[in-house]
Structures are given as structure tokens and as C-alpha cells.
Scaffold this motif. Structure first.
Motif, PDB file in Angstrom:
ATOM      1  N   ALA A 149       0.834  -1.206   0.000  1.00 35.23           N
ATOM      2  CA  ALA A 149       0.000   0.000   0.000  1.00 35.23           C
ATOM      3  C   ALA A 149       0.870   1.258   0.000  1.00 35.23           C
ATOM      4  O   ALA A 149       0.554   2.250  -0.686  1.00 35.23           O
ATOM      5  N   ALA A 150       1.967   1.230   0.743  1.00 39.42           N
ATOM      6  CA  ALA A 150       2.866   2.389   0.795  1.00 39.42           C
ATOM      7  C   ALA A 150       3.522   2.629  -0.566  1.00 39.42           C
ATOM      8  O   ALA A 150       3.691   3.782  -0.992  1.00 39.42           O
ATOM      9  N   ILE A 151       3.884   1.549  -1.254  1.00 37.31           N
ATOM     10  CA  ILE A 151       4.479   1.684  -2.590  1.00 37.31           C
ATOM     11  C   ILE A 151       3.489   2.340  -3.543  1.00 37.31           C
ATOM     12  O   ILE A 151       3.849   3.225  -4.340  1.00 37.31           O
ATOM     13  N   LEU A 152       2.236   1.930  -3.458  1.00 36.80           N
ATOM     14  CA  LEU A 152       1.216   2.494  -4.347  1.00 36.80           C
ATOM     15  C   LEU A 152       0.949   3.959  -4.020  1.00 36.80           C
ATOM     16  O   LEU A 152       0.712   4.770  -4.935  1.00 36.80           O
ATOM     17  N   ARG A 153       0.970   4.300  -2.745  1.00 37.89           N
ATOM     18  CA  ARG A 153       0.752   5.704  -2.377  1.00 37.89           C
ATOM     19  C   ARG A 153       1.897   6.583  -2.884  1.00 37.89           C
ATOM     20  O   ARG A 153       1.682   7.722  -3.298  1.00 37.89           O
ATOM     21  N   LYS A 154       3.097   6.044  -2.853  1.00 31.85           N
ATOM     22  CA  LYS A 154       4.260   6.801  -3.315  1.00 31.85           C
ATOM     23  C   LYS A 154       4.242   6.961  -4.824  1.00 31.85           C
ATOM     24  O   LYS A 154       4.664   8.003  -5.374  1.00 31.85           O
ATOM     25  N   GLY A 155       3.736   5.937  -5.512  1.00 33.83           N
ATOM     26  CA  GLY A 155       3.649   5.996  -6.968  1.00 33.83           C
ATOM     27  C   GLY A 155       5.005   5.842  -7.631  1.00 33.83           C
ATOM     28  O   GLY A 155       5.942   5.276  -7.053  1.00 33.83           O
TER      29      GLY A 155
ATOM     30  N   ARG B  93       2.731  -5.342  -6.240  1.00 35.51           N
ATOM     31  CA  ARG B  93       2.253  -6.718  -6.376  1.00 35.51           C
ATOM     32  C   ARG B  93       3.295  -7.701  -5.859  1.00 35.51           C
ATOM     33  O   ARG B  93       2.965  -8.669  -5.165  1.00 35.51           O
ATOM     34  N   ARG B  94       4.555  -7.465  -6.188  1.00 34.42           N
ATOM     35  CA  ARG B  94       5.626  -8.359  -5.729  1.00 34.42           C
ATOM     36  C   ARG B  94       5.836  -8.258  -4.220  1.00 34.42           C
ATOM     37  O   ARG B  94       6.325  -9.197  -3.594  1.00 34.42           O
ATOM     38  N   ALA B  95       5.469  -7.147  -3.633  1.00 30.16           N
ATOM     39  CA  ALA B  95       5.654  -6.967  -2.186  1.00 30.16           C
ATOM     40  C   ALA B  95       4.695  -7.834  -1.372  1.00 30.16           C
ATOM     41  O   ALA B  95       4.964  -8.157  -0.208  1.00 30.16           O
ATOM     42  N   LEU B  96       3.565  -8.208  -1.975  1.00 25.61           N
ATOM     43  CA  LEU B  96       2.595  -9.050  -1.277  1.00 25.61           C
ATOM     44  C   LEU B  96       3.156 -10.459  -1.082  1.00 25.61           C
ATOM     45  O   LEU B  96       3.975 -10.931  -1.870  1.00 25.61           O
ATOM     46  N   ILE B  97       2.705 -11.146  -0.038  1.00 30.57           N
ATOM     47  CA  ILE B  97       3.098 -12.546   0.116  1.00 30.57           C
ATOM     48  C   ILE B  97       2.405 -13.363  -0.969  1.00 30.57           C
ATOM     49  O   ILE B  97       1.427 -12.915  -1.578  1.00 30.57           O
ATOM     50  N   GLN B  98       2.873 -14.560  -1.213  1.00 33.73           N
ATOM     51  CA  GLN B  98       2.386 -15.356  -2.337  1.00 33.73           C
ATOM     52  C   GLN B  98       0.880 -15.586  -2.276  1.00 33.73           C
ATOM     53  O   GLN B  98       0.183 -15.487  -3.290  1.00 33.73           O
ATOM     54  N   GLU B  99       0.350 -15.881  -1.105  1.00 33.04           N
ATOM     55  CA  GLU B  99      -1.085 -16.154  -0.981  1.00 33.04           C
ATOM     56  C   GLU B  99      -1.912 -14.927  -1.358  1.00 33.04           C
ATOM     57  O   GLU B  99      -2.917 -15.038  -2.075  1.00 33.04           O
ATOM     58  N   SER B 100      -1.507 -13.768  -0.873  1.00 33.15           N
ATOM     59  CA  SER B 100      -2.239 -12.536  -1.186  1.00 33.15           C
ATOM     60  C   SER B 100      -2.112 -12.189  -2.662  1.00 33.15           C
ATOM     61  O   SER B 100      -3.069 -11.715  -3.296  1.00 33.15           O
TER      62      SER B 100
ATOM     63  N   ALA C 160      -6.025  -4.702 -13.561  1.00 30.32           N
ATOM     64  CA  ALA C 160      -4.630  -4.952 -13.171  1.00 30.32           C
ATOM     65  C   ALA C 160      -3.841  -3.658 -13.255  1.00 30.32           C
ATOM     66  O   ALA C 160      -2.904  -3.503 -14.059  1.00 30.32           O
ATOM     67  N   THR C 161      -4.220  -2.704 -12.418  1.00 33.40           N
ATOM     68  CA  THR C 161      -3.580  -1.393 -12.392  1.00 33.40           C
ATOM     69  C   THR C 161      -3.243  -1.025 -10.959  1.00 33.40           C
ATOM     70  O   THR C 161      -3.708  -1.664 -10.003  1.00 33.40           O
ATOM     71  N   ALA C 162      -2.455   0.033 -10.821  1.00 37.18           N
ATOM     72  CA  ALA C 162      -2.104   0.504  -9.479  1.00 37.18           C
ATOM     73  C   ALA C 162      -3.360   0.925  -8.719  1.00 37.18           C
ATOM     74  O   ALA C 162      -3.498   0.656  -7.515  1.00 37.18           O
ATOM     75  N   GLU C 163      -4.277   1.579  -9.435  1.00 39.06           N
ATOM     76  CA  GLU C 163      -5.506   2.026  -8.784  1.00 39.06           C
ATOM     77  C   GLU C 163      -6.357   0.832  -8.334  1.00 39.06           C
ATOM     78  O   GLU C 163      -6.931   0.828  -7.238  1.00 39.06           O
ATOM     79  N   GLY C 164      -6.435  -0.184  -9.206  1.00 36.07           N
ATOM     80  CA  GLY C 164      -7.222  -1.368  -8.857  1.00 36.07           C
ATOM     81  C   GLY C 164      -6.640  -2.105  -7.663  1.00 36.07           C
ATOM     82  O   GLY C 164      -7.369  -2.526  -6.750  1.00 36.07           O
TER      83      GLY C 164
ATOM     84  N   ILE D 106      -6.537  -3.583  -1.856  1.00 37.59           N
ATOM     85  CA  ILE D 106      -5.854  -3.611  -0.558  1.00 37.59           C
ATOM     86  C   ILE D 106      -6.666  -2.864   0.492  1.00 37.59           C
ATOM     87  O   ILE D 106      -6.858  -3.355   1.611  1.00 37.59           O
ATOM     88  N   TYR D 107      -7.163  -1.706   0.135  1.00 34.43           N
ATOM     89  CA  TYR D 107      -7.872  -0.863   1.103  1.00 34.43           C
ATOM     90  C   TYR D 107      -9.195  -1.482   1.541  1.00 34.43           C
ATOM     91  O   TYR D 107      -9.522  -1.498   2.737  1.00 34.43           O
ATOM     92  N   LYS D 108      -9.957  -2.012   0.584  1.00 36.20           N
ATOM     93  CA  LYS D 108     -11.299  -2.498   0.899  1.00 36.20           C
ATOM     94  C   LYS D 108     -11.335  -3.954   1.374  1.00 36.20           C
ATOM     95  O   LYS D 108     -12.203  -4.321   2.164  1.00 36.20           O
ATOM     96  N   THR D 109     -10.421  -4.766   0.882  1.00 32.76           N
ATOM     97  CA  THR D 109     -10.528  -6.207   1.129  1.00 32.76           C
ATOM     98  C   THR D 109      -9.338  -6.785   1.886  1.00 32.76           C
ATOM     99  O   THR D 109      -9.491  -7.374   2.960  1.00 32.76           O
ATOM    100  N   LEU D 110      -8.148  -6.627   1.307  1.00 32.06           N
ATOM    101  CA  LEU D 110      -6.995  -7.360   1.829  1.00 32.06           C
ATOM    102  C   LEU D 110      -6.534  -6.863   3.197  1.00 32.06           C
ATOM    103  O   LEU D 110      -6.355  -7.664   4.132  1.00 32.06           O
TER     104      LEU D 110
END
Length: 270
Positions: free
Chosen positions: A159-165, A174-181, A196-200, A205-209
């Protein structure tokens, strides 16, 4: 003369009971004697109980106290009977606790999970497998806590990577997530639920994960408290009150019986 003869006969009878046990030192002989001559023994052990186990108990008590005469023998049998009944009390107590635990674990309205940490926000009973939490070993709990903490940390890093852009933010997150996520995210993309975008990914992450990761970390961290709370509620002390009173009665009876044996031995020894 007759009184003297009676005393001698009585002494011979006492000696006859003592000698097979005291002089031989043969435990099997004592055990056989306990099984053969016990009056209370035949009435104490129920059909579904282990007669051999009771016989061994009685033989051990006979070996310890070496009763002289029928009265002492009866009192030693009484000791064995009391110990055997105390064993039943413990079995009954365990059964009552198990029933209470089952009732608490299956309760749909009053789960012990929120009460395990009354000041912890967001700890809910929905979705928690309480029996699974209760049977988790210390090693399993530690592994769950480690995995949940790792998952939450990885999710927040993404989430921090996406906020930084920046360049390739989506792939890095995506690579920062663990394999299951990561696999779960890919399934959502394949099903068309998110692009399959940064916004998506940020929305996922915000709503579900992240909410799920927070809950899993919280649940894993509080498993020991949940176990203790469930056990405490499952004890249902009010159900054990009668058993406790009966156990106290047996304790007092044991003390009185033992005191009588010791008193008789003292009188015999003069």
C-alpha cells in the motif's frame, strides 16, 4: 484359664492374618488376598470399571497398613473405596467441564471471543473457527502469529508503494505481497472484479486485503487469551458445586477412616 486361652486364640487369629502379608513380602500374595477376601471390593467397582486397577489399589493399601484383624481390614477396604470414588469425582468433573466447553464453543449468541480482549477493537466472533483456535498448540499459535504479522506487514508495504507511486509502482506493490495474497489478487483480476492497475490494486488492498490481514493478525495474537476465556466460561463453576461438596465429604471420610486405623494399631501395640 479360659480367658487366657481366648486371648491366645485371638492372638493366633490376628497373627494368621498378618503373617501372609507381613512376613512373605510377596506383593502378588497380598494382591490375591485383597481380591479374594474383600467385601467392599465386590460392591465398589462398577461393571464398566477396571476391577484389576481397584485390586492393585487395595493391595497397595494393605501392603502399606498391614491390617491385623477384620476391623482393620474393613477400614483399609474403606480407604480404597474412598480413593476409588474420588477418582469418579475427577472423571465427573472432567465430563462436566467438557460439556461446558462444548456449549460455549457452539454458542451462536454469546461467543467468548469478544470478551477475551474487552478493550480490543474489531475482535469479532464471525468467521472465527473457535474449536480450531482452542486446539491449537503453542507451536501452531506461534506460526500463525508469525504468518499473520508477515502478511500484514507485506500488505502495508504494498500500500505504501502504491501511495508513493512512480515507475512500475504496480509491479513493485504486487511483488511486495506474500504469495497467498498475490494469488488472491490475481484471481480477482482474472474474474474481472478489479483492473490490473495501481488504482485497482490499491482499492483491493484498502477495501478487502488489509482489513482481513488486520483481523487475522489480531486473532492470531489473541489466541492464548481466547483459549483462557473459553476455558473459564466452560468451567461453569455452578455446575461443579455439588461435586465439590461430595469431594469434601470423601476427604473427611478418608481422614476419619485413616485416623481409626492408626488408633486401632496404637491400641494393639499397647
Amino acid at each position: 484359664m479360659q480367658a487366657h486361652d481366648n486371648e491366645r486364640v485371638g492372638a493366633d487369629l490376628i497373627q494368621a492374618e498378618i503373617v501372609p502379608m507381613a512376613s512373605s513380602g510377596n506383593y502378588e500374595a497380598v494382591r490375591f488376598n485383597a481380591m479374594k477376601h474383600g467385601i467392599l471390593s465386590r460392591l465398589t467397582v462398577l461393571a464398566h470399571e477396571d476391577q484389576t486397577e481397584f485390586t492393585d489399589l487395595l493391595a497397595a493399601l494393605i501392603e502399606e497398613h498391614r491390617p491385623a484383624g477384620m476391623t482393620e481390614r474393613h477400614l483399609v477396604e474403606e480407604l480404597a473405596s474412598i480413593i476409588w470414588r474420588k477418582r469418579r469425582v475427577l472423571l465427573a468433573e472432567g465430563a462436566a467441564i467438557n460439556r461446558g466447553l462444548r456449549s460455549v464453543a457452539q454458542s451462536q449468541h454469546d461467543s467468548p471471543i469478544p470478551a477475551a480482549a474487552p478493550f480490543e477493537r474489531g475482535l469479532l466472533k464471525e468467521g472465527c473457527d473457535l474449536p480450531d483456535l482452542l486446539t491449537a498448540s503453542a507451536e501452531e499459535i506461534a506460526e500463525r502469529q508469525r504468518h499473520a504479522a508477515l502478511d500484514l506487514a507485506a500488505t502495508r508495504k504494498a500500500a505504501a508503494i502504491l501511495r508513493k507511486g512512480g515507475l512500475n509502482a504496480y509491479e513493485k506493490a504486487r511483488r511486495a505481497l506474500i504469495q497467498e495474497s498475490r494469488d488472491w489478487w490475481d484471481e480477482h483480476v482474472e474474474e474481472g472484479e478489479y483492473p490490473a492497475t495501481a488504482e485497482g490494486l490499491a482499492e483491493f488492498i484498502y477495501k478487502t486485503l488489509e482489513p482481513i490481514c488486520i483481523r487475522m493478525e489480531q486473532e492470531a495474537r489473541l489466541i492464548p487469551a481466547i483459549q483462557v476465556q473459553t476455558l473459564g466460561e466452560g468451567l461453569q463453576v455452578h455446575r461443579l458445586e455439588k461435586l465439590n461438596r461430595y469431594e469434601t465429604h470423601l476427604d473427611r471420610k478418608f481422614e476419619r477412616t485413616l485416623a481409626m486405623i492408626l488408633k486401632l494399631k496404637q491400641l494393639r501395640s499397647g
